[in-house]
Each structure stands twice: as structure tokens, then as C-alpha cells.
Design an enzyme around this catalytic site. Structure first.
Site, short mmCIF file in Angstrom:
data_model
loop_
_atom_site.label_atom_id
_atom_site.label_comp_id
_atom_site.label_asym_id
_atom_site.label_seq_id
_atom_site.Cartn_x
_atom_site.Cartn_y
_atom_site.Cartn_z
N TYR A 216 -1.33 -10.34 15.03
CA TYR A 216 -1.27 -9.20 14.10
C TYR A 216 -2.31 -8.15 14.49
CZ TYR A 216 -2.48 -6.39 9.99
OH TYR A 216 -2.80 -5.34 9.15
N ALA B 50 -3.97 -7.79 17.21
CA ALA B 50 -3.77 -7.27 18.56
C ALA B 50 -2.66 -6.22 18.56
CB ALA B 50 -3.43 -8.41 19.51
N ASP C 58 -9.26 -2.83 9.65
CA ASP C 58 -10.58 -3.30 10.12
C ASP C 58 -10.44 -4.50 11.05
OD1 ASP C 58 -9.87 -5.26 8.21
OD2 ASP C 58 -11.79 -5.22 7.17
N PRO D 31 -4.61 -23.06 -1.97
CA PRO D 31 -4.94 -23.59 -0.64
C PRO D 31 -6.02 -22.77 0.06
CG PRO D 31 -2.87 -22.38 -0.56
CD PRO D 31 -3.33 -22.31 -1.97
N TYR E 4 -8.53 -22.07 2.95
CA TYR E 4 -8.60 -22.47 4.36
C TYR E 4 -10.03 -22.87 4.77
CZ TYR E 4 -4.10 -19.96 4.94
OH TYR E 4 -2.82 -19.51 4.84
N ILE F 148 11.59 1.54 12.02
CA ILE F 148 10.80 2.54 12.77
C ILE F 148 11.00 2.40 14.28
CG2 ILE F 148 9.02 3.00 11.01
CD1 ILE F 148 7.10 1.18 12.69
N LYS G 174 -1.77 -4.35 16.00
CA LYS G 174 -2.31 -3.18 15.31
C LYS G 174 -3.26 -2.40 16.23
CE LYS G 174 -1.80 -1.96 11.59
NZ LYS G 174 -0.79 -1.04 11.00
N ASN H 88 -14.41 -16.32 0.66
CA ASN H 88 -13.14 -16.70 0.01
C ASN H 88 -13.39 -17.68 -1.13
OD1 ASN H 88 -11.71 -15.09 1.79
ND2 ASN H 88 -11.40 -16.76 3.26
N ILE I 36 0.85 -1.21 0.00
CA ILE I 36 0.00 0.00 0.00
C ILE I 36 0.88 1.26 0.00
CG2 ILE I 36 -1.92 1.22 1.10
CD1 ILE I 36 -2.69 -1.42 2.46
P1 NAD Z 1 3.37 -4.89 3.37
O1 NAD Z 1 3.67 -6.06 4.23
O2 NAD Z 1 3.21 -5.07 1.91
O3 NAD Z 1 4.49 -3.76 3.58
C1 NAD Z 1 4.99 -3.41 4.84
C2 NAD Z 1 6.18 -2.50 4.63
O4 NAD Z 1 6.67 -2.08 5.92
C3 NAD Z 1 7.35 -3.17 3.91
O5 NAD Z 1 7.90 -2.31 2.94
C4 NAD Z 1 8.37 -3.42 5.03
O6 NAD Z 1 9.71 -3.42 4.58
C5 NAD Z 1 8.08 -2.24 5.96
N1 NAD Z 1 8.48 -2.50 7.34
C6 NAD Z 1 8.21 -3.60 8.08
N2 NAD Z 1 8.77 -3.48 9.31
C7 NAD Z 1 9.40 -2.27 9.33
C8 NAD Z 1 10.13 -1.57 10.32
N3 NAD Z 1 10.37 -2.11 11.54
N4 NAD Z 1 10.63 -0.34 10.03
C9 NAD Z 1 10.41 0.19 8.80
N5 NAD Z 1 9.74 -0.43 7.81
C10 NAD Z 1 9.22 -1.65 8.08
O7 NAD Z 1 2.07 -4.23 4.01
P2 NAD Z 1 0.80 -3.52 3.34
O8 NAD Z 1 -0.17 -4.57 2.95
O9 NAD Z 1 1.27 -2.54 2.34
O10 NAD Z 1 0.18 -2.78 4.61
C11 NAD Z 1 0.61 -1.45 4.93
C12 NAD Z 1 -0.14 -0.99 6.16
O11 NAD Z 1 -1.55 -1.02 5.93
C13 NAD Z 1 0.09 -1.85 7.40
O12 NAD Z 1 0.19 -1.01 8.52
C14 NAD Z 1 -1.16 -2.73 7.48
O13 NAD Z 1 -1.44 -3.10 8.81
C15 NAD Z 1 -2.21 -1.76 6.94
N6 NAD Z 1 -3.38 -2.39 6.30
C16 NAD Z 1 -3.19 -3.30 5.31
C17 NAD Z 1 -4.31 -3.85 4.67
C18 NAD Z 1 -4.15 -4.84 3.54
O14 NAD Z 1 -5.14 -5.42 3.10
N7 NAD Z 1 -2.94 -5.06 3.02
C19 NAD Z 1 -5.60 -3.47 5.07
C20 NAD Z 1 -5.75 -2.53 6.10
C21 NAD Z 1 -4.62 -1.99 6.70
P1 TYD Z 2 -5.16 -12.74 3.80
O1 TYD Z 2 -4.96 -12.34 2.40
O2 TYD Z 2 -4.04 -13.39 4.54
O3 TYD Z 2 -5.68 -11.44 4.57
P2 TYD Z 2 -6.32 -11.30 6.06
O4 TYD Z 2 -6.05 -12.53 6.83
O5 TYD Z 2 -5.55 -10.13 6.58
O6 TYD Z 2 -7.78 -11.02 5.85
O7 TYD Z 2 -6.41 -13.72 3.88
C1 TYD Z 2 -7.66 -13.32 3.37
C2 TYD Z 2 -8.63 -14.48 3.58
O8 TYD Z 2 -8.21 -15.59 2.77
C3 TYD Z 2 -8.64 -15.00 5.01
O9 TYD Z 2 -9.98 -15.36 5.34
C4 TYD Z 2 -7.77 -16.23 4.97
C5 TYD Z 2 -7.97 -16.75 3.55
N1 TYD Z 2 -6.79 -17.43 2.96
C6 TYD Z 2 -6.93 -18.71 2.41
O10 TYD Z 2 -8.03 -19.31 2.40
N2 TYD Z 2 -5.82 -19.31 1.87
C7 TYD Z 2 -4.60 -18.70 1.85
O11 TYD Z 2 -3.60 -19.29 1.37
C8 TYD Z 2 -4.48 -17.37 2.41
C9 TYD Z 2 -3.14 -16.66 2.41
C10 TYD Z 2 -5.60 -16.79 2.94
#
Ligand code: NAD
Ligand code: TYD
Length: 332
Positions: free
Chosen positions: A147, A149, A124, A202, A204, A60, A151, A246, A12
Site C-alpha cells: 500500500y 509503496a 504519512d 483483535p 496486533y 480512474i 502511494k 494502539n 475521506i
Molecule cells: P476508502 O478506502 O474509504 O475509499 C476509497 C474510495 O476510492 C472508495 O470510494 C472506492 O470506491 C474508490 N476507488 C477505489 N479504487 C478506485 C478506482 N480504481 N477508480 C475510482 N475509484 C476507486 O479510502 P479513504 O480512507 O477515504 O482514503 C482516501 C484517500 O486518502 C486515499 O488515497 C488514501 O491513501 C488517503 N489517505 C487515507 C488516510 C486514512 O487514514 N484513511 C490517511 C492519509 C491518506
Molecule cells: P489501520 O486502521 O489498518 O491503519 P494503518 O495501517 O493505515 O495505520 O491500523 C491502524 C493501527 O492499528 C496499525 O498499527 C495496525 C493496528 N490494527 C490492529 O491492531 N488491529 C486491527 O484489527 C487493525 C485493522 C489494525
């Protein structure tokens, strides 16, 4: 405006940086990222030479480097986190260190530097699971895995810096994002790339868990909108309103790729697997934000991106990524 974006090399964060550079000519952005397994500077290749952008490799949780690097910044956007639920179940330590302690270090530094805006990217998942109805910003938090918890800890810590010190904090809780450059361990990129490779998907448990999907560019647009229009000390849900099981999601992916349902493999369920996430986004919608990408179109665009960017995900999945990376970026 000078932005200090953490975690900008991830999914993101990198989309957010590219989005900001497109929308604001006078901006300066520092991307501060530790480059964990999920951080990938390739995600930013198209803008790495833009004079408005610079990169600092750092953790960070490293207070000295954060303090030095944040100096002169107006807006902090904290994306940096360990983000994968399955990894947090296996080993929570890094989640607590980065997601909680790292957020604390950033908040302390932002207080010292008098930043004008601190956006804590929450999720969320802090609300936990809901069978019927939707969570609003006043709903109690009920995280169920390390995770969510961690956040939740960061989310409430950020709020405490507003309540106690009047640090101008905004907390956002977005639903599951999808789009380009998502690390292929999350369900959509994992299933798309596995299907392209003819590997099993896979799924779940019974596949009936529900997630709400938000296109990453819509999320970025909502964040910019809230930086302009959001109120300090407030929480905003950001959802796509695209709830799907899913199993149905998996079938949609297979249908877009014209691959057989026989690729689906039911596997043991995730421990403590949240059944359903659902957000009431009335607060954000009433401010005037609207989602632009409908789910079917967004999913097609996303699948197409992974089809066209096979080199990107194959390097990650085969582990050849580090070798390639060192050639491109030296010892970073
Ligand atoms: P991601 O795992 O793709 O990227 C995380 C980034 O943070 C990476 O570039 C990593 O190198 C960096 N990072 C990790 N630990 C670090 C540290 N100690 N110091 C500095 N950098 C560090 O994650 P994402 O999916 O892009 O999510 C970004 C944010 O959005 C997160 O805070 C996540 O909780 C939140 N979020 C994600 C989703 C989603 O669906 N992906 C939804 C809601 C909120
Ligand atoms: P994920 O992409 O890990 O996001 P989050 O757990 O943060 O919602 O998983 C999305 C949904 O997909 C979750 O209900 C778990 C399911 N899932 C599978 O069924 N198989 C998989 O291999 C993965 C990674 C997730």
C-alpha cells in the site's frame, strides 16, 4: 469552480464533498468513483440531490472515461485508492493498478485538460516508520508495504508532472484519519463496532505501535486551505499531533463505550508492521492552518456516530449492504 473528485464515495472523499458543499455556494462537483467494496453512495445520501453535485461511476485507470469525464474541470482532487494495508499484504495487484496506474491516467488527463490545480492525496505512510522525532516534507521516502509503496509511486509521479510539465500539482501527506463513514476494517470503526456487538478486538502484536490521529473534518479543512494557499510543486504534511499507541487507543474506545478490557484479544502481528508514524507539520502550521478538533472530543463524537448509525455499519459487516444498495441505487 468545477471540482473533479475521485474516490468521493469512500470515507475521506465523501466527508470532503459534504464539507465543500457547506462552504462554497457556487461550486460544482463531479464525484468519479468505481464503487469498490469501500465505495458507498449512502455516505452521500444527504447531498445526492444537490444540483451542484453529480456522480459518475468509473475507474480512474480507464483513460477514455476519465478524459471524457474530467473535461471542463478546474480542480482535480485524487482520493481514489485501494487503502487497506492488510489487504495490500494479501493481494497487492489492485493497489498497483489503482494507486499507481490510476494516478498516472489522471495526471495525463489533467495535463490534456489544463486543470488549474491537481491535489494528490498521499499519506504519512510513504515515509515509513520512525522510532524518535518526526518526518518533514524533505525526509526520504521509505515505504514498507505494498500500500505505502504504491502511494509513494503516485506521490512521486504527481511531483514529476510538476517538475517536467509544470502541471500545477500539490501533494498532501496526512496522518491516520478518523470520523464518520470510515469502512469498518480500519482500527477505530472495527473496534468500536466489534465492542458494540460484544465481539473481540483483535489487537496486533504487543499493541505498542503508534499512530497519529487526525479528525477527518480537520483534514478536509486543511485541503481547502491548501487549495487556496498552497504552492504548486510542494508537499504538505497534515497531522493531528495526536500520537497514541494502539493499546491506549483501544482502552479509550472501551472506556467511552463502558465496555470491559477483556474484549481485547492479542493476535499475530501484521507482517512488516510499521512501529510509529510521526509528522512535523511546521510547514502547514506556518501557513496558518490550525486543527479544530481535539482528540478526546473527536473520538467521543466518532464513537457516538457509530452508535447512532448502526444500520450503516451493520449492513456492511453482514454483507446485506449490496442488497440494500441495489434497492436504493439500482445497478450502479
Ligand atoms: P476508502 O478506502 O474509504 O475509499 C476509497 C474510495 O476510492 C472508495 O470510494 C472506492 O470506491 C474508490 N476507488 C477505489 N479504487 C478506485 C478506482 N480504481 N477508480 C475510482 N475509484 C476507486 O479510502 P479513504 O480512507 O477515504 O482514503 C482516501 C484517500 O486518502 C486515499 O488515497 C488514501 O491513501 C488517503 N489517505 C487515507 C488516510 C486514512 O487514514 N484513511 C490517511 C492519509 C491518506
Ligand atoms: P489501520 O486502521 O489498518 O491503519 P494503518 O495501517 O493505515 O495505520 O491500523 C491502524 C493501527 O492499528 C496499525 O498499527 C495496525 C493496528 N490494527 C490492529 O491492531 N488491529 C486491527 O484489527 C487493525 C485493522 C489494525
Amino acid at each position: 469552480m468545477k471540482y473533479f473528485v475521485t474516490g468521493g464515495a469512500g470515507f475521506i472523499g465523501s466527508n470532503f464533498i459534504k464539507f465543500l458543499l457547506k462552504t462554497d455556494k457556487s461550486i460544482k462537483i463531479i464525484n468519479y468513483d468505481k464503487l469498490t467494496y469501500a465505495g458507498n453512495l449512502e455516505n452521500l445520501a444527504e447531498i445526492e440531490n444537490d444540483s451542484r453535485y453529480s456522480f459518475i461511476k468509473g475507474d480512474i485507470a480507464d483513460a477514455l472515461l476519465v478524459d471524457k469525464s474530467m473535461s471542463g474541470s478546474d480542480i482535480v482532487v485524487n482520493f481514489a485508492a485501494e487503502t487497506h494495508v492488510d489487504r495490500s499484504i494479501g493481494d497487492p495487484a489492485d493497489f498497483i493498478k489503482t494507486d499507481v496506474e490510476g494516478a498516472y491516467v489522471l495526471l495525463e488527463s489533467a495535463k490534456k485538460h489544463n486543470v488549474k490545480n491537481f491535489i494528490q492525496i498521499s499519506t504519512d505512510e510513504v515515509y515509513g516508520s520512525i522510532e524518535k522525532g518526526s518526518f518533514n516534507e524533505g525526509s526520504p521516502l521509505n515505504p514498507t508495504n505494498p500500500y505505502s509503496a504504491s502511494k509513494s509511486g503516485a506521490d512521486r509521479l504527481a511531483f514529476s508532472y510538476w517538475a517536467t510539465y509544470k502541471l500545477p500539482v500539490i501533494i498532501t501527506r496526512a496522518s491516520n484519519n478518523y470520523g464518520p463513514n470510515q469502512y469498518p476494517e480500519k482500527i477505530i470503526p472495527l473496534f468500536v463496532t466489534n465492542a458494540l456487538e460484544g465481539k473481540e478486538l483483535p489487537l496486533y502484536g504487543d499493541g505498542m505501535n503508534v499512530r497519529d490521529w487526525l479528525y477527518v473534518e480537520d483534514h478536509c479543512r486543511a485541503l481547502v486551505f491548501l487549495i487556496e494557499k498552497g504552492k504548486h510543486g510542494e508537499v504538505y504534511n497534515i497531522g493531528g499531533g495526536n500520537e497514541i499507541t494502539n493499546r491506549d487507543l483501544t482502552e479509550k474506545i472501551l472506556s467511552i463505550l463502558d465496555k470491559p478490557a477483556s474484549l481485547i484479544k492479542k493476535v499475530t502481528d501484521r507482517m512488516g508492521h510499521d512501529k510509529r508514524y510521526s509528522l512535523d507539520c511546521g510547514k502547514l502550521l506556518n501557513l496558518g492552518w490550525k486543527q479544530k478538533t481535539d482528540f478526546h472530543h473527536g473520538l467521543e463524537k466518532t464513537v457516538e456516530w457509530y452508535v447512532k448509525n448502526e444500520d450503516w455499519w451493520k449492513r456492511i459487516k453482514t454483507g446485506r449492504y449490496l442488497e440494500y444498495y441495489r434497492k436504493q441505487y439500482g445497478n450502479r
